[in-house]
Design a protein around this motif. Structure first.
Motif, mmCIF file in Angstrom:
data_model
loop_
_atom_site.group_PDB
_atom_site.id
_atom_site.type_symbol
_atom_site.label_atom_id
_atom_site.label_comp_id
_atom_site.label_asym_id
_atom_site.label_seq_id
_atom_site.Cartn_x
_atom_site.Cartn_y
_atom_site.Cartn_z
ATOM 1 N N TYR A 10 -29.286 -42.188 43.433
ATOM 2 C CA TYR A 10 -29.370 -43.261 44.406
ATOM 3 C C TYR A 10 -30.173 -44.466 43.895
ATOM 4 N N ALA A 11 -30.521 -44.441 42.642
ATOM 5 C CA ALA A 11 -31.212 -45.593 42.048
ATOM 6 C C ALA A 11 -31.045 -45.549 40.531
ATOM 7 N N ARG A 12 -31.025 -46.728 39.944
ATOM 8 C CA ARG A 12 -30.936 -46.845 38.479
ATOM 9 C C ARG A 12 -31.827 -47.984 38.023
ATOM 10 N N VAL A 13 -32.533 -47.755 36.937
ATOM 11 C CA VAL A 13 -33.296 -48.818 36.281
ATOM 12 C C VAL A 13 -32.552 -49.174 35.003
ATOM 13 N N LEU A 14 -32.124 -50.433 34.896
ATOM 14 C CA LEU A 14 -31.346 -50.882 33.746
ATOM 15 C C LEU A 14 -32.216 -51.743 32.844
ATOM 16 N N ILE A 15 -32.033 -51.581 31.539
ATOM 17 C CA ILE A 15 -32.914 -52.198 30.537
ATOM 18 C C ILE A 15 -32.119 -53.224 29.730
ATOM 19 N N TYR A 16 -32.785 -54.349 29.405
ATOM 20 C CA TYR A 16 -32.124 -55.462 28.713
ATOM 21 C C TYR A 16 -32.993 -55.927 27.537
ATOM 22 N N ASN A 17 -32.326 -56.562 26.567
ATOM 23 C CA ASN A 17 -33.059 -57.092 25.414
ATOM 24 C C ASN A 17 -33.563 -58.501 25.696
ATOM 25 N N GLY A 54 -40.140 -46.398 25.993
ATOM 26 C CA GLY A 54 -39.825 -47.757 25.557
ATOM 27 C C GLY A 54 -39.239 -47.832 24.165
ATOM 28 N N GLY A 55 -38.460 -48.895 23.948
ATOM 29 C CA GLY A 55 -37.866 -49.149 22.637
ATOM 30 C C GLY A 55 -38.243 -50.525 22.132
ATOM 31 N N ASP A 56 -37.937 -50.780 20.875
ATOM 32 C CA ASP A 56 -38.309 -52.056 20.264
ATOM 33 C C ASP A 56 -37.550 -53.225 20.872
ATOM 34 N N ASN A 57 -36.344 -52.957 21.405
ATOM 35 C CA ASN A 57 -35.545 -54.035 21.999
ATOM 36 C C ASN A 57 -35.528 -53.962 23.519
ATOM 37 N N TYR A 58 -36.510 -53.292 24.116
ATOM 38 C CA TYR A 58 -36.644 -53.236 25.564
ATOM 39 C C TYR A 58 -37.556 -54.386 26.013
ATOM 40 N N TYR A 59 -36.981 -55.393 26.673
ATOM 41 C CA TYR A 59 -37.742 -56.564 27.086
ATOM 42 C C TYR A 59 -37.799 -56.735 28.607
ATOM 43 N N TYR A 60 -36.710 -56.381 29.301
ATOM 44 C CA TYR A 60 -36.635 -56.614 30.737
ATOM 45 C C TYR A 60 -35.994 -55.412 31.436
ATOM 46 N N ILE A 61 -36.279 -55.314 32.751
ATOM 47 C CA ILE A 61 -35.587 -54.318 33.565
ATOM 48 C C ILE A 61 -35.055 -54.993 34.830
ATOM 49 N N ARG A 62 -33.990 -54.423 35.368
ATOM 50 C CA ARG A 62 -33.513 -54.741 36.711
ATOM 51 C C ARG A 62 -33.220 -53.412 37.403
ATOM 52 N N THR A 63 -33.292 -53.424 38.713
ATOM 53 C CA THR A 63 -33.146 -52.183 39.466
ATOM 54 C C THR A 63 -31.939 -52.271 40.382
ATOM 55 N N SER A 64 -31.173 -51.191 40.427
ATOM 56 C CA SER A 64 -30.021 -51.077 41.327
ATOM 57 C C SER A 64 -30.261 -49.856 42.225
ATOM 58 N N VAL A 65 -30.243 -50.050 43.549
ATOM 59 C CA VAL A 65 -30.611 -48.975 44.472
ATOM 60 C C VAL A 65 -29.593 -48.869 45.609
ATOM 61 N N TYR A 66 -29.501 -47.662 46.139
ATOM 62 C CA TYR A 66 -28.672 -47.415 47.311
ATOM 63 C C TYR A 66 -29.361 -48.023 48.531
ATOM 64 N N ASN A 67 -28.550 -48.568 49.433
ATOM 65 C CA ASN A 67 -29.111 -49.230 50.608
ATOM 66 C C ASN A 67 -29.723 -48.205 51.564
ATOM 67 N N ASP A 68 -31.003 -47.939 51.366
ATOM 68 C CA ASP A 68 -31.722 -46.978 52.187
ATOM 69 C C ASP A 68 -33.181 -47.408 52.261
ATOM 70 N N GLU A 69 -33.684 -47.629 53.474
ATOM 71 C CA GLU A 69 -35.045 -48.112 53.650
ATOM 72 C C GLU A 69 -36.070 -47.147 53.070
ATOM 73 N N THR A 70 -35.763 -45.864 53.112
ATOM 74 C CA THR A 70 -36.697 -44.887 52.540
ATOM 75 C C THR A 70 -36.898 -45.138 51.048
ATOM 76 N N ILE A 71 -35.785 -45.454 50.389
ATOM 77 C CA ILE A 71 -35.872 -45.762 48.947
ATOM 78 C C ILE A 71 -36.636 -47.064 48.747
ATOM 79 N N PHE A 72 -36.306 -48.082 49.544
ATOM 80 C CA PHE A 72 -36.971 -49.370 49.399
ATOM 81 C C PHE A 72 -38.493 -49.240 49.530
#
Length: 305
Positions: free
Chosen positions: A216-223, A248-266
């Motif tokens: 119900y949630a994912r953390v995505l990593i970007y360079n 962490g990795g050498d090319n890990y610079y940013y993250i964005r989060t994708s979550v299921y619409n649920d207040e408990t998660i928020f």
């Protein structure tokens, strides 16, 4: 001028002979010898004239001494060989100078010890740097370069330990698992900012959901160019809790989060630096400990709304 030995001998005979028959023979023999010399000279003259005519024919009948093409080719020199020899010497000297210059530049590059992963040695420091290390002074009233000091790097901006900024959620989209781009999905939301993280550093993630046994949630990593690198899914267990650690990795610079619409998660999703999970803390940024800006982020390490 040298005299043919045969003619000289006949002349001596004419002077010294007594009898007429002997004198006549000497005269006749001398004339014959002179005739032979004349014929040989004529032959040589014919050969020389033939060679000279060949030269004239090869120069298309031009005057080889004053032909305009040849005079121009000499470029003021006495002959073509002299000009070509001079130019060859000049080109050789220029090539030697170029080679010396390139060798000097390459040697200078080889001696550069700062940058390119090469460690700076004490002897590489400038005198100004050495003076500062020894208690020298530095002008602090100069204006810093643009973006050289970001808000998060100052002492008057405080930021939460939690990197999940629910104030930046965009509903109706989920971040793709293979490319990290938003795709329409009415059940999901995603944070539309790129949250900076430290490279080669671990981050702990935890969430609680009323929905069990699912992702119900994912953390995505970007360079550094905001290009997708990897993802870290969160799947709840039978108690509704999901926990994971991003190594962490050498090319890990940013993250964005994708979550299921649920207040408990928020209200429970915590992403913090380090391998130890901290207690949940709502995302915030505070100015001087008084004003809170939950809607602000450090995208590109500067203010963004």
């Amino acid at each position: 001028m040298a005299i043919n030995p045969k003619i000289k001998q006949k002349a001596e005979d004419i002077r010294s002979k007594i009898f007429g028959s002997e004198v006549r023979e000497s005269l006749a023999s001398g004339i014959e010898a002179i005739s032979e010399d004349v014929e040989a000279t004529i032959g040589r003259q014919d050969y020389v004239e033939e060679q000279f005519q060949d030269v004239l024919d090869e120069t298309t009948g031009k005057d080889v001494i004053s032909a305009p093409e040849l005079i121009a080719a000499r470029n003021g020199k006495s002959n073509l060989k002299t000009r070509l020899d001079d130019e060859h010497a000049q080109v050789t000297a220029q090539l030697q100078q170029t080679e010396q210059s390139l060798s000097s530049q390459l040697a200078h590059i080889d001696n550069i010890k700062v940058g390119g992963g090469v460690k700076m040695e004490p002897e590489d420091a400038s005198q100004r740097m050495l003076d500062l290390l020894n208690g020298g002074t530095i002008e602090i009233n100069s204006i810093p370069q643009d973006k050289s000091v970001t808000p998060i790097k100052t002492t008057f901006i405080k930021k939460s330990t939690n990197l999940f900024n629910r104030g930046r959620l965009v509903s109706g989209y989920a971040l793709g698992q293979s490319d990290g781009n938003p795709t329409p999905n009415t059940n999901w939301s995603y944070t539309n900012n790129y949250e900076p993280i430290d490279r080669n550093t671990s981050y702990s993630i935890r969430m609680v959901s009323e929905m069990l046994d699912g992702t119900y949630a994912r953390v995505l990593i970007y360079n550094s160019a905001h290009q997708f690198v990897a993802q870290s899914p969160l799947s709840t267990a039978s108690n509704g809790v999901a926990e994971t650690v991003i190594n962490g990795g050498d090319n890990y610079y940013y993250i964005r989060t994708s979550v299921y619409n649920d207040e408990t998660i928020f209200d429970s999703l915590q992403i913090n630096k380090g391998s130890n999970l901290l207690n949940y803390e709502p995302y915030y940024q505070e100015f001087d400990g008084n004003t809170t800006f939950p809607w602000m982020t450090t995208e590109n390490e500067g203010w963004s709304v």
